[in-house]
Design a protein around this motif. Sequence first.
Motif, PDB file in Angstrom:
ATOM      1  N   VAL A   1       0.828  -1.211   0.000  1.00 38.24           N
ATOM      2  CA  VAL A   1       0.000   0.000   0.000  1.00 38.24           C
ATOM      3  C   VAL A   1       0.858   1.255   0.000  1.00 38.24           C
ATOM      4  N   ASP A   2       1.996   1.235   0.667  1.00 34.63           N
ATOM      5  CA  ASP A   2       2.879   2.405   0.674  1.00 34.63           C
ATOM      6  C   ASP A   2       3.382   2.717  -0.729  1.00 34.63           C
ATOM      7  N   GLU A   3       3.729   1.675  -1.459  1.00 33.40           N
ATOM      8  CA  GLU A   3       4.221   1.890  -2.814  1.00 33.40           C
ATOM      9  C   GLU A   3       3.090   2.310  -3.748  1.00 33.40           C
ATOM     10  N   VAL A   4       1.914   1.753  -3.587  1.00 36.67           N
ATOM     11  CA  VAL A   4       0.777   2.124  -4.433  1.00 36.67           C
ATOM     12  C   VAL A   4       0.441   3.599  -4.268  1.00 36.67           C
ATOM     13  N   VAL A   5       0.317   4.060  -3.025  1.00 41.42           N
ATOM     14  CA  VAL A   5      -0.089   5.458  -2.815  1.00 41.42           C
ATOM     15  C   VAL A   5       1.026   6.426  -3.214  1.00 41.42           C
ATOM     16  N   ALA A   6       2.276   6.068  -2.975  1.00 38.33           N
ATOM     17  CA  ALA A   6       3.381   6.921  -3.413  1.00 38.33           C
ATOM     18  C   ALA A   6       3.436   6.970  -4.939  1.00 38.33           C
ATOM     19  N   ALA A   7       3.228   5.823  -5.585  1.00 40.23           N
ATOM     20  CA  ALA A   7       3.224   5.778  -7.052  1.00 40.23           C
ATOM     21  C   ALA A   7       2.082   6.614  -7.613  1.00 40.23           C
ATOM     22  N   ALA A   8       0.918   6.555  -6.987  1.00 38.70           N
ATOM     23  CA  ALA A   8      -0.230   7.325  -7.471  1.00 38.70           C
ATOM     24  C   ALA A   8       0.021   8.825  -7.318  1.00 38.70           C
ATOM     25  N   ALA A   9       0.534   9.244  -6.179  1.00 36.92           N
ATOM     26  CA  ALA A   9       0.820  10.666  -5.965  1.00 36.92           C
ATOM     27  C   ALA A   9       1.872  11.145  -6.953  1.00 36.92           C
ATOM     28  N   TRP A  10       2.946  10.379  -7.071  1.00 35.04           N
ATOM     29  CA  TRP A  10       4.030  10.728  -7.997  1.00 35.04           C
ATOM     30  C   TRP A  10       3.527  10.713  -9.436  1.00 35.04           C
ATOM     31  N   GLY A  11       2.720   9.727  -9.770  1.00 28.60           N
ATOM     32  CA  GLY A  11       2.203   9.602 -11.135  1.00 28.60           C
ATOM     33  C   GLY A  11       1.340  10.773 -11.539  1.00 28.60           C
ATOM     34  N   LEU A  12       0.474  11.220 -10.639  1.00 23.86           N
ATOM     35  CA  LEU A  12      -0.363  12.372 -10.969  1.00 23.86           C
ATOM     36  C   LEU A  12       0.507  13.623 -11.134  1.00 23.86           C
ATOM     37  N   ALA A  13       1.461  13.797 -10.232  1.00 24.05           N
ATOM     38  CA  ALA A  13       2.359  14.947 -10.342  1.00 24.05           C
ATOM     39  C   ALA A  13       3.125  14.909 -11.667  1.00 24.05           C
ATOM     40  N   GLN A  14       3.666  13.769 -12.027  1.00 27.58           N
ATOM     41  CA  GLN A  14       4.416  13.659 -13.280  1.00 27.58           C
ATOM     42  C   GLN A  14       3.508  13.819 -14.498  1.00 27.58           C
ATOM     43  N   GLY A  15       2.284  13.324 -14.402  1.00 29.72           N
ATOM     44  CA  GLY A  15       1.337  13.519 -15.497  1.00 29.72           C
ATOM     45  C   GLY A  15       1.065  14.995 -15.740  1.00 29.72           C
ATOM     46  N   ILE A  16       0.949  15.759 -14.664  1.00 30.44           N
ATOM     47  CA  ILE A  16       0.719  17.202 -14.781  1.00 30.44           C
ATOM     48  C   ILE A  16       1.954  17.889 -15.346  1.00 30.44           C
ATOM     49  N   VAL A  17       3.132  17.475 -14.889  1.00 29.97           N
ATOM     50  CA  VAL A  17       4.382  18.062 -15.409  1.00 29.97           C
ATOM     51  C   VAL A  17       4.493  17.826 -16.917  1.00 29.97           C
TER      52      VAL A  17
END
Length: 192
Positions: free
Chosen positions: A126-142
Amino acid sequence: MDSADYTEVALRLANADLTDVESVRAALHEEPWWADRVRDSDLPLLREVAEGLRRALSAMVDAPDSADTDPESPDPDGPDPDNAVRAEVNALLAAHPPRPRLSGHGGRDGTPNWHVHVAGPDAPAVDEVVAAAAWGLAQGIVHHGTRRWGRCQAEDCRTYFLDTSTNQAKRFCSPRCANRVHVAAFRARKRA
């Protein structure tokens, strides 16, 4: 995984049915290394992060189009959608920061398949899933900005998506939803 894959994780988590572990596993089917380790105790955190992702996506999707606003008379009392997106995504990143680590395994002929994980090797899934989701949304916006995100226009589907089409005219999350809407509209015209 690369940043584009993490963006997909963010969208899958935001759109997932999080009522039970099996539903979460279905949403994470492309990441069996996470899906197989998700537990009932992970559901509250996954729901919390999914809600934050949806708030950020909604702020992007529901923002007025720059063509619809008068640059001469901006609404000083209205909320700035970019600030809302920034606040939501930064809150997710602060609460669930990625802890990048280089990994290399699973390659052919003994050559490692190099990639980055966003959590330590002993971290719960779960730690990796939520970190990946947060990072993924940020990178998608970038990579894509805040105007290429959408919500399916099919009446019974509210799935969020990233529009990477050339003309940025995507209205549906999938061909299935588009076909259902177009067939229903065709049948309604035939009846009229």
